[in-house]
Design a protein around this motif. Structure first.
Motif, PDB file in Angstrom:
ATOM      1  N   LEU A 102      35.618 -38.377 107.169  1.00  0.00           N
ATOM      2  CA  LEU A 102      35.268 -36.994 107.567  1.00  0.00           C
ATOM      3  C   LEU A 102      34.171 -36.628 106.194  1.00  0.00           C
ATOM      4  N   SER A 103      34.828 -36.947 105.105  1.00  0.00           N
ATOM      5  CA  SER A 103      33.784 -36.691 103.876  1.00  0.00           C
ATOM      6  C   SER A 103      32.431 -37.429 103.829  1.00  0.00           C
ATOM      7  N   ARG A 143      47.442 -34.218 110.442  1.00  0.00           N
ATOM      8  CA  ARG A 143      48.291 -33.305 109.587  1.00  0.00           C
ATOM      9  C   ARG A 143      49.500 -32.652 110.251  1.00  0.00           C
ATOM     10  N   VAL A 147      31.562 -35.286 112.523  1.00  0.00           N
ATOM     11  CA  VAL A 147      32.150 -34.500 111.589  1.00  0.00           C
ATOM     12  C   VAL A 147      33.304 -33.802 112.580  1.00  0.00           C
ATOM     13  N   ARG A 148      32.883 -33.237 113.353  1.00  0.00           N
ATOM     14  CA  ARG A 148      33.549 -32.448 114.293  1.00  0.00           C
ATOM     15  C   ARG A 148      34.856 -33.140 114.923  1.00  0.00           C
ATOM     16  N   GLU A 149      34.478 -34.301 115.382  1.00  0.00           N
ATOM     17  CA  GLU A 149      35.385 -35.262 115.802  1.00  0.00           C
ATOM     18  C   GLU A 149      36.562 -35.669 115.020  1.00  0.00           C
ATOM     19  N   VAL A 188      41.772 -35.404 111.894  1.00  0.00           N
ATOM     20  CA  VAL A 188      42.517 -35.183 110.633  1.00  0.00           C
ATOM     21  C   VAL A 188      43.592 -34.105 110.947  1.00  0.00           C
ATOM     22  N   GLU A 189      42.951 -32.988 111.489  1.00  0.00           N
ATOM     23  CA  GLU A 189      43.783 -31.651 111.880  1.00  0.00           C
ATOM     24  C   GLU A 189      45.018 -32.325 112.661  1.00  0.00           C
ATOM     25  N   THR A 223      30.571 -35.797 106.687  1.00  0.00           N
ATOM     26  CA  THR A 223      30.039 -34.354 105.854  1.00  0.00           C
ATOM     27  C   THR A 223      28.899 -34.615 105.115  1.00  0.00           C
ATOM     28  N   GLU A 274      37.154 -33.813 112.339  1.00  0.00           N
ATOM     29  CA  GLU A 274      37.932 -32.869 111.640  1.00  0.00           C
ATOM     30  C   GLU A 274      39.107 -32.692 112.677  1.00  0.00           C
ATOM     31  N   THR A 315      40.978 -41.636 107.553  1.00  0.00           N
ATOM     32  CA  THR A 315      40.230 -40.552 108.465  1.00  0.00           C
ATOM     33  C   THR A 315      39.486 -39.371 107.753  1.00  0.00           C
ATOM     34  N   GLN A 316      40.414 -38.968 106.797  1.00  0.00           N
ATOM     35  CA  GLN A 316      39.879 -37.780 105.726  1.00  0.00           C
ATOM     36  C   GLN A 316      38.522 -38.490 105.143  1.00  0.00           C
TER      37      GLN A 316
END
Length: 819
Positions: A754-755, A712, A701-703, A708-709, A758, A705, A750-751
């Motif tokens: 991530l979901s 963005r 999840v951290r990777e 994705v960040e 999570t 995140e 990627t999002q």
């Protein structure tokens, strides 16, 4: 009025709140007694009075009764004074009681007659009912081994019974077993019916004769021991199984018993015929009170075993019925059916409790200590009348037995009622009701005089109140009677000093101016009347004569080794027998705490000595009493502890129940911790696996995140809406637009990843939570189980071995008394 047929009026219902009698009478159907009954209550609870009332009602309803009377109380049934005249009561009131109350015996008799009149009237009874009771049955007091009452010949006639051996062989063998067991007990031979050569030989000799219809007597039986009419016992030749020399030794031992002068009284009187004990020649029911108070423990065992064995044989010859045909009443069952021993009386008693109902024979036993009675006996009783009890242990035994007999017993209701009982108040429980009822026993129509002595039995016969009248004896003149007043004087040191002896011509016939000789080796002492226990035995300052007594000291070792228990506990037991009767009985010894200061080596003054009835010159008296005392303590003395079977824990000597419960709880916690430790190993593996998966998912999840960040930020730098602008402006080629679109799609995917990651982390967190809930449930279950086991506490008795009982040489003491 006469009692209704089959209905027994035993008392009045009590209001549980006010504790006052209701107007309603408590009546029970007589056939309820075929399920057998138990009357329980401590001394002073009114247990004996209730027993007398029950027997009165049984006799009024036309049912005969065989009454075994170890204490001498049941002879009170003969004291029926239907006209309630003062003259009838006066000879039977206690002069000592009159003296204590400051009245004459005549005045006390007047009070007693009035009290009896009022007591009966309060129960709706009067002269008519009292006369009906007297006329309903013939009461006789039988005294085996004595001529004080009606002698009962229990051994002289060994006539062959009329039963058919093919049909009643089992029944007749049980009677033979009881006969032989009783005879060997009387001869002080400990004989098991299955393993003892003596028992097997005698039983076979009796059966051999009875099968042929041949009558026996003791002389013939003794001769057959030496020269048996049988050659084999089992598969062995007789001389191989029981050599001639050993048979002669047995015959000599039994002959010594028969040759004793005192044994002649056992061969006098009426034969032991159950029909005659239960019915008079005119058909009326009989109340046959078998007086046993004068007998030693072994003699009592002998008589009870014979009577109950005869009753079993008689019972099985009767047709089946649901009505009460006869009642067997045992006023004190102590020693007859103990929980940890097998005296000969126990087997026929158990047989009656288990089988007599089908033949219409009921049995009622009374006891003041429920723990002295075999559990199998008590659990077969369907009728319970429970009075005030002395200890919580007695109450627990009663509740346990009733619950076994009737599974629907409301234990809490019983426990509450039994804890509040007063004198003559009882809780009634029948097999037909789960709820107890409270009642007070009705007033007895018989005068409850208390235990009767042998002299009083003779008076009953002379007055024609029971049995056939005895030959009149000349009454003692005033000059020949022992003085009753107190001629007191005191020594200066506070000890007792009997008055100076009267001239020799004023001595009573049983007195002597010099101390009687005592067997060599027996210490002789004189009681200091200031001893703490002296007054309770009637030993007083200023007594005019010395009477003999015996003081015993016993050392006992309670030694028990078992899983969870390693016990070696020593106790010292001290008791005295006073006064010393002709046939001293160790069970009548009074427990006292004496020490050497209570005995002096010389008398405190000159006084005559009362000649003891017991043969104090014979050392065998003391040896025999020591042996009987050892046997008595072996059978009846126990060390009471608590135990927890689940935890294999036992209370320590002197440890209070509250402390033992705390120790059980601590042990249960230790056991629960061991089980929880096993859970820890299993759940540790599961939890480790779940945490690893969660941590990996959290890392992913951290990777994602970060990815994705980053994307963005890049899109922000390149400008939001750049793709639309380029496309609508028509300035960009398709390949360039495709590259921007691809980057946007990658960000979207990627999002999505991530979901998903999570969600996995959340799923693993929930899995860990479920493991914790599962662990909590299992830990709670483990503790609940062991906490429950910690509460499983029950009484436990440590018994004695004979070689752990050391009886010291007794002290024969002389004590000052008023005569």
């Amino acid at each position: 009025m006469a009692a209704e047929t089959g209905t027994l009026f035993i008392g009045m219902d009590l209001d549980e709140e006010t504790r006052k009698p209701k107007a309603s009478r408590l009546e029970i159907p007589s056939h309820h007694l075929t399920t057998h009954g138990v009357i329980v209550g401590m001394t002073g609870s009114g247990k004996t009075g209730l027993g007398v009332v029950l027997l009165e009602e049984v006799l009024r309803s036309g049912v005969p009764a065989l009454i075994l009377d170890p204490k001498g109380d049941m002879g009170n049934l003969a004291l029926q004074f239907p006209d309630l005249r003062v003259d009838d009561f006066e000879p039977w009131v206690d002069p000592a009681e009159a003296s204590r109350e400051g009245v004459t015996p005549r005045e006390l008799a007047t009070r007693t007659a009035e009290r009896w009149k009022q007591g009966l009237a309060a129960c709706g009874l009067g002269v008519e009912e009292a006369r009906a009771l007297r006329d309903a049955a013939e009461l006789r007091i039988l005294t085996p081994g004595s001529t004080a009452g009606i002698p009962l010949n229990v051994l002289g006639d060994l006539s062959a019974p009329a039963g058919d051996w093919e049909e009643q062989g089992e029944v007749l063998r049980e009677e033979i077993e009881g006969l032989v067991s009783g005879l060997l007990v009387l001869a002080d031979i400990d004989a098991d019916p299955v393993t003892s050569r003596e028992h097997i030989l005698l039983a076979n000799l009796v059966e051999h004769a009875w099968r042929k219809g041949q009558d026996l007597d003791l002389a013939t039986l003794l001769m057959q021991i030496q020269d048996p009419p049988i050659r084999r016992l089992g598969v062995f030749e007789l001389d191989q199984f029981f050599p001639s020399k050993d048979r002669m030794a047995l015959a000599m031992r039994l002959n010594g018993l028969v040759a004793a002068p005192s044994f002649a009284e056992w061969l006098e009187g009426e034969p032991l015929d159950m029909d005659a004990l239960l019915r008079a020649p005119d058909g009326r029911p009989r109340a046959s009170v078998v007086y046993l108070s004068h007998l030693t423990e072994t003699e009592r065992q002998f008589v009870v075993t014979l009577l109950l064995s005869k009753m079993v044989t008689w019972m099985r010859q009767q047709s089946g019925t649901s009505d009460l045909r006869a009642l067997v009443y045992v006023d004190e069952v102590f020693g007859l059916a103990p929980p940890t021993a097998e005296p000969p009386s126990k087997r026929p008693m158990l047989t009656l409790f288990k089988q007599a109902r089908a033949h219409g024979v009921g049995m009622v036993i009374a006891t003041q200590n429920p723990v002295d009675v075999d559990y199998k006996l008590m659990s077969n009783a369907g009728l319970w009348m429970v009075g005030r009890l002395q200890t919580g242990r007695d109450k627990a035994r009663v509740l346990e037995a009733m619950k076994s007999a009737s599974g629907d017993v409301d234990v809490s209701a019983w426990d509450a009622r039994m804890g509040q009982l007063g004198k003559r108040e009882f809780v009634l429980k029948t097999a037909r009701s789960s709820q107890p009822s409270l009642f007070t026993s009705r007033w007895a129509m018989s005068f409850l005089r208390g235990p009767l002595t042998r002299a009083e039995l003779l008076r009953l016969r002379e007055d024609g109140l029971t049995g056939s009248p005895a030959q009149a004896k000349p009454k003692a003149t005033a000059a020949s009677q022992a003085p009753t007043g107190r001629d007191a004087s005191f020594s200066g040191d506070g000890g007792a000093r009997p008055a100076d002896p009267a001239p020799s011509d004023a001595l009573a016939p049983d007195e002597t101016p010099v101390a009687p000789s005592v067997a060599s080796g027996i210490r002789v002492g004189y009681v200091d009347a200031g001893a703490p226990w002296a007054a309770a035995l009637g030993i007083a300052n200023g007594g005019r004569a010395y009477e003999a007594g015996l003081a015993f000291k016993v050392r006992m070792l309670f030694d028990e080794e078992r899983s969870g228990l390693s016990l070696r506990h020593e106790e010292e037991w001290e008791a005295v027998l006073f006064p010393l009767d002709r046939d001293p009985r160790v069970e009548e010894a009074v427990v006292v705490d004496y020490d050497e200061r209570d005995f002096r080596d010389a008398p405190g003054g000159e006084a005559p000595y009362v000649l003891p009835e017991a043969p104090v010159h014979d050392v065998n008296l003391f040896r025999g009493l020591a042996k009987e005392l050892q046997a008595h303590l072996y059978r009846g003395r126990t060390l009471e502890l608590l135990m927890n079977p689940a935890l294999k824990l036992y209370s320590r000597v002197g440890e209070e129940e509250e402390l033992f419960r705390a120790r059980c709880l601590e042990a249960a916690e230790d056991e629960a911790d061991k089980e929880v430790a096993k859970l820890r190993d299993r759940f540790e593996r599961k939890l480790g696996t779940a945490r690893d998966r969660r941590d990996r998912a959290a890392l992913r999840v951290r990777e994602l995140e970060v990815d994705v960040e980053t994307r963005r930020q890049q899109e922000i730098v390149s400008g939001a809406g750049a793709l639309l602008s380029m496309f609508l402006g028509g300035k960009a080629r398709a390949s360039k637009l495709s590259g921007i679109s691809s980057r946007r799609s990658q960000t979207r995917r990627t999002q999505e990843r991530l979901s998903t990651a999570t969600a996995k982390v959340q799923g693993y967190e929930e899995e860990i939570l479920e493991l914790e809930n599962e662990l909590a449930a299992e830990v709670q279950a483990v503790w609940a189980e062991w906490e429950g086991k910690a509460q499983e506490i029950e009484p436990f008795e440590v018994t004695l071995e004979k070689n752990d009982i050391e009886v010291e040489e007794p002290v024969l003491f002389w004590a000052p008394v008023s005569r």
